[in-house]
Enzyme design. Sequence first.
Site, short mmCIF file in Angstrom:
data_model
loop_
_atom_site.label_atom_id
_atom_site.label_comp_id
_atom_site.label_asym_id
_atom_site.label_seq_id
_atom_site.Cartn_x
_atom_site.Cartn_y
_atom_site.Cartn_z
CG ASP A 9 -0.26 0.10 2.57
OD1 ASP A 9 -0.86 0.50 3.57
OD2 ASP A 9 1.08 -0.15 2.67
CG ASP A 14 4.12 0.15 1.78
OD1 ASP A 14 3.76 1.01 2.42
OD2 ASP A 14 3.48 -0.80 1.67
CG ASN A 38 0.29 3.39 4.22
OD1 ASN A 38 0.29 3.56 5.35
ND2 ASN A 38 1.54 2.88 3.60
CB THR A 123 4.40 -3.91 2.99
OG1 THR A 123 3.82 -3.51 1.69
CG2 THR A 123 5.50 -5.08 2.72
CG PHE A 164 -1.94 1.70 9.45
CD1 PHE A 164 -1.62 1.19 8.16
CD2 PHE A 164 -2.93 2.83 9.56
CE1 PHE A 164 -2.37 1.88 6.92
CE2 PHE A 164 -3.77 3.04 8.79
CZ PHE A 164 -3.59 2.67 7.31
CG ASN A 165 -0.01 -2.92 7.51
OD1 ASN A 165 -0.23 -1.85 6.93
ND2 ASN A 165 1.17 -3.24 7.37
CG HIS A 232 6.83 0.34 10.16
ND1 HIS A 232 7.08 0.13 11.22
CD2 HIS A 232 6.54 1.70 9.90
CE1 HIS A 232 6.62 1.11 12.23
NE2 HIS A 232 6.46 2.19 11.35
CG ASP A 233 5.76 -1.70 4.56
OD1 ASP A 233 5.17 -0.74 3.96
OD2 ASP A 233 5.26 -2.23 5.66
O1 RIB Z 1 2.34 0.08 10.88
C1 RIB Z 1 3.15 0.27 9.89
C2 RIB Z 1 2.43 -0.12 8.62
O2 RIB Z 1 1.38 0.69 8.00
C3 RIB Z 1 3.46 0.02 7.33
O3 RIB Z 1 3.21 -1.01 6.51
C4 RIB Z 1 2.93 1.21 6.96
O4 RIB Z 1 3.32 1.48 5.22
C5 RIB Z 1 1.41 1.30 6.95
O5 RIB Z 1 0.84 0.52 5.88
CA CA Z 2 2.41 -0.56 4.05
#
Ligand code: RIB
Ligand code: CA
Length: 310
Positions: A9, A14, A38, A123, A164-165, A232-233
């Site tokens: 996303d 990403d 996102n 991701t 978040f994901n 993160h990703d």
């Molecule tokens: O919490 C972080 C995740 O949420 C990452 O994948 C970031 O790109 C968002 O999608």
């Molecule tokens: Ca992401």
Amino acid sequence: MTPIILDMDPGIDDAVALSIALTNPELDIKLLTSVAGNVSVDKTTTNLLKLTTFFNQTQVPVARGAAAPLKKAFVDASYIHGASGMPGYEFPTITTQALTTDAVSAMAKVLSEAPEPMTIVATGSYTNIALLIQNHPEVISQIKEFVLMGGSLSGGNVSSVAEFNLFTDPDAADVVFKSGVPIVMIGLDVTLKALLSLETIDAVADLGEAGNMLHKLMTAYGDSEPGGKPMHDVNTICYLLLPEFYTTKDYWVDVITDGPASGATIADTQNRWSNGKINAKVAVDIDAQAFEKWFLAQIPTMNHYCEGAF
Ligand code: RIB
Ligand code: CA
């Protein structure tokens, strides 16, 4: 070469992860799929096409995925990733288009034609891969593992407990964690330790056009911690290439799908309810210095790919 499907996303982290994956000869990306997360799925799809164009990798097919979670209303993270999802850099004009096939159908086709079971990296929210499991049970045996950015055993980033994901689509995450497909969970437990210092982010600016592009994106990235910014990703790609950087523990992990803890991941660390069953290899620690050094070392190679895209 490791054949993979990347479901994303983009979104700035990403985009950084995809920049590495598109330009690493050890990875063979068979399909890129977009998902709402996102930013909207229209924007995440466009952003995938921007990056395959930028790196002269338009042979990698892109398929448009889910526009909303399975049940919950869609809420984006443009407050972190900007309105476009990849702000701060003027990308060259896109020279390709997404497939007319939707992401889930495209995933099922790639998997059904694969000579060996394949790794799927996700991701963003897990809406696409949950729909794949629900609508194409015939290809589940063709999925070697899910490598997932998401979840946390040590607190959330969208609520006190949810990452978040999974917060975006907890119902999809519940389907995935109950699917029986082996999971590597790359959650906040490690991604918040693998920060890129502001000095490192600034140093990237001088590493060719790829470095200039990544510097602009990472500077605009609104996810910041004391000590740097969590990519993160990128950790999913680093894990695929260098799993030894990560310490993992095998757990049964459940996803909370409603109420104040919606989106939380809870591991049965005391074997209270799972009767010894395991559904995930959970990353619990990382060699953060090795990660940052590895990240910087990826950028010179990227420049060989983006030559002529301007
Ligand atoms: O919490 C972080 C995740 O949420 C990452 O994948 C970031 O790109 C968002 O999608
Ligand atoms: Ca992401």
